[in-house]
Design an enzyme around this catalytic site. Structure first.
Site, short mmCIF file in Angstrom:
data_model
loop_
_atom_site.label_atom_id
_atom_site.label_comp_id
_atom_site.label_asym_id
_atom_site.label_seq_id
_atom_site.Cartn_x
_atom_site.Cartn_y
_atom_site.Cartn_z
N ASN A 175 -1.48 14.16 -8.45
CA ASN A 175 -2.47 15.23 -8.25
C ASN A 175 -3.78 14.55 -7.85
O ASN A 175 -4.51 14.04 -8.70
CB ASN A 175 -2.62 16.01 -9.56
CG ASN A 175 -3.61 17.17 -9.43
OD1 ASN A 175 -4.23 17.35 -8.40
ND2 ASN A 175 -3.72 17.95 -10.50
N HIS B 130 -3.17 28.45 -8.93
CA HIS B 130 -2.44 28.21 -10.19
C HIS B 130 -0.99 28.70 -10.10
O HIS B 130 -0.37 29.02 -11.12
CB HIS B 130 -3.08 28.97 -11.39
CG HIS B 130 -4.44 28.49 -11.79
ND1 HIS B 130 -5.44 29.35 -12.19
CD2 HIS B 130 -4.96 27.24 -11.88
CE1 HIS B 130 -6.52 28.66 -12.50
NE2 HIS B 130 -6.27 27.38 -12.32
#
Ligand code: AMP
Length: 398
Positions: free
Chosen positions: A7, A180
């Site tokens: 990430n 998300h």
């Protein structure tokens, strides 16, 4: 197979190495201050002890090399060589309308990501840099992009379109994308499994409440609406983001304060939310402490946040013509019992019989039921695990 999950942010890079046989985390860590003086790698490997490596990281390539060194280190490493990494899964924040699911990364995919970078200029360029750096260091390892927006690609036009001239959508791609997505997808599936019901038969509202927060209506396993929009600024208020606001406020603020457009957007992204209302901070633990001392603006910020989350739950129940389960996840959703109670207060009209005692005495880190037996609408805490979703998606594709 071990999968490395990456990430990459603009100056940071989080990673986890996951053993897909057990789905256990073998090692994880974080590179901070990439491209800035004082770069540091914090690595948790064998034995779970944290190893801190201070070394220059002029770019993401250097950071990834340090991660690989840490993973294969003789002392605290967890694998013998890079060859034990079967694939790499990368979080990519935005896929626009180009990908509705995860994809194997090749030059074509990278070109599309680059084209879409302008839609999420704070995130996607960093994600791409992370991918390129990884490809350089591990050219033969397959890589997968997992998009935050993909789960929301099932929203119908009436949910994703803004009521502005249609050309803004067709020509300029202005629409709700939602974020998300990996988290909402994961907790929705976990909730269905816990309830022992086919997800196709469930109407869920998933509340990802963390530093950034979003609410999603999941009908039959598909996202049909979500609170974040064209960017992650829309929706419920967050740590530092305003959430929904009348767009006309922007011009008014600019005229009154002399802020530029960039400063005004920064004001809404970085200085607003519960931080802006309370003047205390963006962390809900700090707000709870201030509330105990009777800080009225902290109480107001908490009330406002809960109220706005509750409005979304009600709106999405109406949008789906029903509700079977409310799911709480992420930092606030999983940990902040007082906030969950505030949100669920006065939702009995929906068929929720909220168990205040269970909520107070909840167990962390597991799926936990917050509704009383017989409650028509269930309320659950479901710990999210975005890295595991990325690893699973990666495994499926390679
Ligand atoms: P996330 O973005 O999901 O990592 O969530 C981070 C946020 O969760 C923090 O900024 C806190 O506001 C909140 N949080 C984490 N732990 C707690 C806790 N024990 N009680 C209240 N809020 C918490």
């Amino acid at each position: 197979m071990n999968i490395l999950v990456i990430n990459a942010g603009s100056s940071s890079l989080k990673y986890q190495l996951i053993d897909m046989k057990t789905e256990g985390v073998v090692a994880k860590g974080l590179c901070e201050r990439i491209g800035i003086a004082g770069s540091v790698l914090k690595h948790k490997g064998k034995g779970g002890e944290e190893v801190v490596v201070s070394a220059p990281m002029p770019d993401h390539g250097a950071a990834i090399q340090l991660v690989l060194d840490a993973l294969t280190d003789k002392n605290h490493g967890v694998i013998k060589s890079m060859k034990e990494i079967g694939a790499v899964g990368h979080r990519v924040v935005h896929s626009a309308e180009d990908f509705d699911k995860s994809v194997l990364i090749d030059d074509k995919v990278l070109a599309v990501c680059e084209k879409n970078a302008e839609l999420a200029p704070l995130h996607v360029p960093a994600n791409i840099t992370g991918i390129r750096a990884c490809k350089k260091v591990m050219p033969d390892t397959p890589m997968v992009a997992v998009f935050d927006t993909a789960f929301h690609s099932t929203m119908p036009p009436k949910a994703y379109l803004y009521a502005v001239p249609y050309e803004a959508y067709t020509d300029l791609k202005v629409r709700r994308y939602g974020f998300h997505g990996t988290s909402h997808m994961f907790v929705a599936r976990e909730a269905a499994a816990y309830l022992k019901k086919p997800i196709e038969k469930l109407k869920l509202v998933t509340c990802h409440l963390g530093n950034g927060s979003s609410i999603t209506a999941v009908d039959g396993g598909k996202s049909v609406d979500t609170s974040m929009g064209f960017t992650p600024l829309e929706g419920v208020p967050m740590g530092t983001r305003s959430g929904d606001i009348d767009a006309a406020v922007i011009e008014y603020l600019m005229n009154k304060t002399g802020m530029t457009i960039a400063e005004t957007i920064n004001y809404l992204n970085k200085k607003s939310g519960v931080l802006g209302v309370s003047g205390v901070g963006s962390d809900f633990r700090d707000l709870a402490a201030a509330e105990k001392e009777g800080n009225r603006r902290a109480i107001l910020a908490l009330d406002l946040f809960a109220y706005r989350v509750k409005k979304y739950i009600g709106a999405y129940a109406a949008a789906m013509n029903g509700l079977d389960c409310v799911v709480f996840t992420a930092g606030v959703g999983e940990n902040d019992a007082a906030m969950r109670q505030r949100i669920m207060d006065g939702t009995d009209f929906l068929g929720v019989d909220f168990d205040k005692e269970a909520n107070k005495n909840f167990t962390r880190g597991v799926i936990f039921e917050l509704s009383k037996k017989g409650s028509r609408v269930k309320v659950l805490i479901v710990p999210t695990n975005e890295e595991l979703v990325i690893a699973r998606e990666t495994k499926n594709l390679v």
